[in-house]
Enzyme design. Sequence first.
Site, short mmCIF file in Angstrom:
data_model
loop_
_atom_site.label_atom_id
_atom_site.label_comp_id
_atom_site.label_asym_id
_atom_site.label_seq_id
_atom_site.Cartn_x
_atom_site.Cartn_y
_atom_site.Cartn_z
N ASN A 161 0.85 -1.20 0.00
CA ASN A 161 0.00 0.00 0.00
C ASN A 161 0.88 1.24 0.00
OD1 ASN A 161 0.59 0.82 2.84
ND2 ASN A 161 -0.33 -1.17 3.23
N LYS A 176 8.82 -17.51 -10.64
CA LYS A 176 8.04 -16.36 -11.11
C LYS A 176 6.84 -16.85 -11.91
CE LYS A 176 8.50 -12.39 -14.07
NZ LYS A 176 9.05 -12.10 -15.36
N ASP A 205 -3.92 -6.30 4.81
CA ASP A 205 -4.95 -7.12 5.43
C ASP A 205 -4.97 -8.55 4.88
OD1 ASP A 205 -5.94 -5.30 7.25
OD2 ASP A 205 -7.16 -4.29 5.74
N LYS A 221 -13.15 0.40 16.53
CA LYS A 221 -11.84 -0.27 16.57
C LYS A 221 -11.23 -0.21 17.96
CE LYS A 221 -10.80 0.19 11.73
NZ LYS A 221 -10.13 0.89 10.67
N LYS A 272 -10.53 -3.79 19.61
CA LYS A 272 -9.12 -4.19 19.70
C LYS A 272 -8.48 -3.82 21.04
CE LYS A 272 -8.88 -4.06 14.75
NZ LYS A 272 -8.06 -3.99 13.56
N PHE A 314 -4.13 2.99 15.01
CA PHE A 314 -4.46 3.98 13.99
C PHE A 314 -5.68 3.49 13.22
CE2 PHE A 314 -1.26 7.38 13.22
CZ PHE A 314 -0.51 7.16 14.36
N1 CTP Z 1 -3.45 -3.54 11.96
C1 CTP Z 1 -2.76 -4.61 12.47
N2 CTP Z 1 -2.74 -5.79 11.79
C2 CTP Z 1 -3.42 -5.95 10.65
C3 CTP Z 1 -4.16 -4.86 10.13
C4 CTP Z 1 -4.15 -3.65 10.82
O1 CTP Z 1 -2.13 -4.48 13.51
N3 CTP Z 1 -3.37 -7.10 10.02
C5 CTP Z 1 -3.47 -2.27 12.73
C6 CTP Z 1 -2.85 -1.07 12.07
O2 CTP Z 1 -1.47 -0.95 12.40
C7 CTP Z 1 -3.64 0.08 12.65
C8 CTP Z 1 -5.00 -0.54 12.93
O3 CTP Z 1 -4.81 -1.93 12.90
O4 CTP Z 1 -3.12 0.52 13.88
C9 CTP Z 1 -6.11 -0.19 12.01
O5 CTP Z 1 -5.79 -0.41 10.69
P1 CTP Z 1 -6.91 -0.22 9.57
O6 CTP Z 1 -6.38 -0.73 8.28
O7 CTP Z 1 -7.49 1.15 9.62
O8 CTP Z 1 -8.07 -1.15 10.14
P2 CTP Z 1 -8.46 -2.64 9.96
O9 CTP Z 1 -8.41 -3.27 11.31
O10 CTP Z 1 -7.69 -3.29 8.88
O11 CTP Z 1 -9.99 -2.49 9.62
P3 CTP Z 1 -10.72 -2.10 8.27
O12 CTP Z 1 -9.83 -2.52 7.14
O13 CTP Z 1 -11.97 -2.90 8.40
O14 CTP Z 1 -11.01 -0.63 8.32
#
Ligand code: CTP
Length: 404
Positions: free
Chosen positions: A210, A289, A279, A337, A341, A323
Amino acid sequence: MNVILGVGGGIAAYKAAELARLLGEQGARVQVVMTRAAREFVKPLTFAALTGRKVITDLFPRHESDGALDSAIEHISVAQENDALVVAPATADLLAKFAAGIADDFLTTLYLAFTGPVVLAPAMNSNMWRHPATQANLERLRARGHTIVGPDEGELACGMTGPGRLAEPARIAGAVMSVSAPRRDLEGETVLVTAGPTEEPIDPVRFLSNRSSGKMGYALARRALDRGARVILVSGPVHVPPPEGAELVRVCTAAEMREAVMERLEEATVIIKAAAVADYHVPVVPEQKMKKTMTRLSLELEPTPDILAEVGRKKGDRLLIGFAAETENLVAEARRKLRSKNCDMVVANLVGPGGAGFGSDENEVTLVLRTGETIQVPKASKLEIADAILDQVLPLRLALHAAQ
Ligand code: CTP
């Protein structure tokens, strides 16, 4: 408090007079140093009248026949006598010289001799600002812990509209005041920060990732160090130089980040999860490859471990700051969240059209606290945002203790 105000050669040099006045109003004794180019724009007399002190202009003043030795070491004594150095306007040339350590006049020599906090307020034409050379110099200066204030966007003296205007003098003065009274409020804390994106391989040469630049996490690490904490920085692949003094653990994938965080969790008293963790990942990565075929390709993805949620379950009395990057319902999503969490605070920022954040040097966030409070932090540099986040560490700890 004693402050050196370095004035560079740009149209905005006249605004430095307002800055000198504001700093004086805050009780600072201001020593102005002007570059040769700055004197083309404003007369030293203006600053001398405002500060009540002689303005320093030359490394080797020509009029002092017997003073060559004194003036040759004056930059050392000026460096030692002052608590902060602010440069406004910081031209592209000055930024380049500071970054490279070139010392060819009083101000650049003083910069090298000065060991205290530095605030730089750049001002220049938009193209000069955006030039990769200028941006690379800024990254180096930022990594040294200097505070960069602005530039603002707007109409420039050259007729262009864009980034490059000197930040408002009041904002620069505020930054000077905050760096010169350094808080050591995080002494004794071990802050574990995660930063940057993760990269999830698809095959040996491709990956899913990302746009996270890592700048927010690195700014948090920088400021936590400045405020006396020990810092463990678990970082995904980024292009920003790591803050000196942090214990850097480089990782690539979400699984590696999870492992690094869990391994160091015991040592941490505060965990800040600024990383943009992917995610999903490809569970079985082929060894070779993948070849192009002319048919459609589907990738089967599995969720990555949710590190934040796992830390939330195991955190004990550690402070956990997550975050939330959202495109809508910012505060409601952040609250959700925070609860799901088990965070003590969630830093919520709007991403996508209309939002600051990813890749930018500035950000605008809402802090959603476990105590139910929300705090709006208006658009500011990531270092300033980092300070606003860290400002909540001790009050949150007190509030949580009181609630137990
Ligand atoms: N985070 C994490 N591990 C993951 C995904 C996210 O620890 N596999 C943490 C990020 O570092 C951040 C927080 O979760 O502090 C929120 O990340 P975000 O992408 O906004 O949220 P998600 O939990 O992935 O939820 P969504 O995609 O449903 O908004």
